[in-house]
Design a protein around this motif. Sequence first.
Motif, short mmCIF file in Angstrom:
data_model
loop_
_atom_site.label_atom_id
_atom_site.label_comp_id
_atom_site.label_asym_id
_atom_site.label_seq_id
_atom_site.Cartn_x
_atom_site.Cartn_y
_atom_site.Cartn_z
N PRO A 116 0.90 -1.17 0.25
CA PRO A 116 0.07 0.03 0.22
C PRO A 116 0.78 1.20 0.06
O PRO A 116 1.93 1.33 0.40
CB PRO A 116 -0.68 -0.09 1.39
N THR A 117 0.41 2.30 -0.57
CA THR A 117 1.21 3.60 -0.67
C THR A 117 0.01 4.80 -0.62
O THR A 117 -1.08 4.62 -0.93
CB THR A 117 2.01 3.69 -1.78
N ALA A 118 0.50 5.79 -0.04
CA ALA A 118 -0.30 7.23 0.11
C ALA A 118 -0.40 7.59 -1.53
O ALA A 118 -1.19 8.55 -1.84
CB ALA A 118 0.25 8.09 0.74
N LEU A 119 0.40 7.33 -2.44
CA LEU A 119 0.47 7.88 -3.52
C LEU A 119 -0.68 7.05 -4.65
O LEU A 119 -0.56 5.87 -4.98
CB LEU A 119 1.95 7.60 -4.55
N LYS A 120 -1.55 7.85 -4.85
CA LYS A 120 -2.88 7.18 -5.59
C LYS A 120 -2.78 7.48 -7.25
O LYS A 120 -2.12 8.52 -7.42
CB LYS A 120 -4.19 7.82 -5.43
N LYS A 121 -2.78 6.56 -8.13
CA LYS A 121 -2.75 6.68 -9.64
C LYS A 121 -1.63 6.93 -10.09
O LYS A 121 -1.24 7.50 -11.23
CB LYS A 121 -3.82 7.97 -9.95
N VAL A 122 -0.40 6.78 -9.10
CA VAL A 122 0.88 6.86 -9.53
C VAL A 122 1.69 5.26 -9.81
O VAL A 122 1.56 4.65 -8.80
CB VAL A 122 1.81 7.79 -8.59
N THR A 123 2.34 5.18 -10.64
CA THR A 123 2.88 3.62 -10.92
C THR A 123 4.41 3.78 -10.58
O THR A 123 4.76 2.80 -10.16
CB THR A 123 2.65 3.37 -12.23
N HIS A 124 5.05 4.95 -11.08
CA HIS A 124 6.37 4.95 -10.45
C HIS A 124 6.78 6.52 -10.46
O HIS A 124 6.00 7.35 -10.92
CB HIS A 124 7.12 4.61 -11.92
N PHE A 125 7.98 6.76 -9.72
CA PHE A 125 8.52 7.95 -9.62
C PHE A 125 9.83 8.08 -9.63
O PHE A 125 10.56 7.01 -9.17
CB PHE A 125 7.79 8.71 -8.53
N SER A 126 10.49 8.99 -9.79
CA SER A 126 11.91 9.31 -9.99
C SER A 126 12.14 10.60 -9.34
O SER A 126 11.57 11.50 -9.36
CB SER A 126 12.48 9.52 -11.55
#
Length: 351
Positions: A76-86
């Motif tokens: 689980p993560t607080a980032l919604k609708k995000v698949t990846h980040f840099s």
Amino acid sequence: MASSEAHLMLSVGLIEKDANGDTLWVWCYPSVTAEVRQILLSKCCLTQDGRELHSFVFGQFRRTWYYITTVEIQEPTALKKVTHFSLVVTTKDFNPEKYAALSRVLCRLYNKHGSPVKMMESYISVLTKGICQSDENGSFLNKNYDVRLAYLAGSLKDVVAQFGMESIILYTALMLKKRIVVHHPRIEALLEFTRALPAFTWHRKDWSILYPYLHLTEVELDDLRQCPGYVAGFTNPEVGNRADLFDVYVNLPDSTITVSPDAKEALAMGKVHKDIGQLMVQSAEDAERTDAQVIKDISTKTKEILASLMSLAAESENSKITVEGLKKHHFPPATENFLFHLAAAERLLRI
């Protein structure tokens, strides 16, 4: 305030890829220019459709180092609708291990909270105090990362093991401040190989000549051309056709080294080169010797050569070497040629 950190660290930024496949630059503190932002987006693997994920890449542009850490979102993560980040950190110093460690802490904070606020607090803590710590998300202490360890992290031993006696070409090109271009389709292999090469000239401890990950774009090539001698890495095989960019071309997958016609005279080999090459190969083949010891062996030989050069300079007017002064010693042609070009590279030549 940890003034050295305030001086070295420039910015931290975020690039996100959403469920629709769109990649956007979403946040930065304090800021980067539009030009630098475009370069960083081009280096981020999230903007390269169909390519593999690269967890960590680094390079430089306009004397600014960038370090990009890419994370695939795990539930689980607080980032919604995000698949990846840099996460992108820009700095004035070369120290991949240091900024990889800091980035891991910052990435965990962003993944957990879904907001840059906590992450920025830790970044500012490092900027002002040289430390950030948290039991849950890990800690970072700047003083644990000596820049000399970053210089030693590349494996010169592996370079010599791969190229054997031909390694002397790389050594000579670096001593004479020539342009070395390296190709490999895999970014990780490119970064690992290119970062080791400046250690051939350990007496300079100059990693500003390193451009480990470039694209064949005019803005990047214009920046590269500002450096008179460099080590530049490209994943695009087309760079092999760009003779205007190199004196020495290294095709890593094929383990081949090519000297350009214009550089053949300066890089002509003689007995002095054979002796150095044999020393390098023997040192690298010794299973008991570490990378640091291989570098020290090569550096010791280099210091002997430079001491000879300095003694020649001391004989001459204004402590500068001249062609006439070299000829008086009746060196073999290849040795004289090498010393002439080395004197030019070390700014000991009077023309």
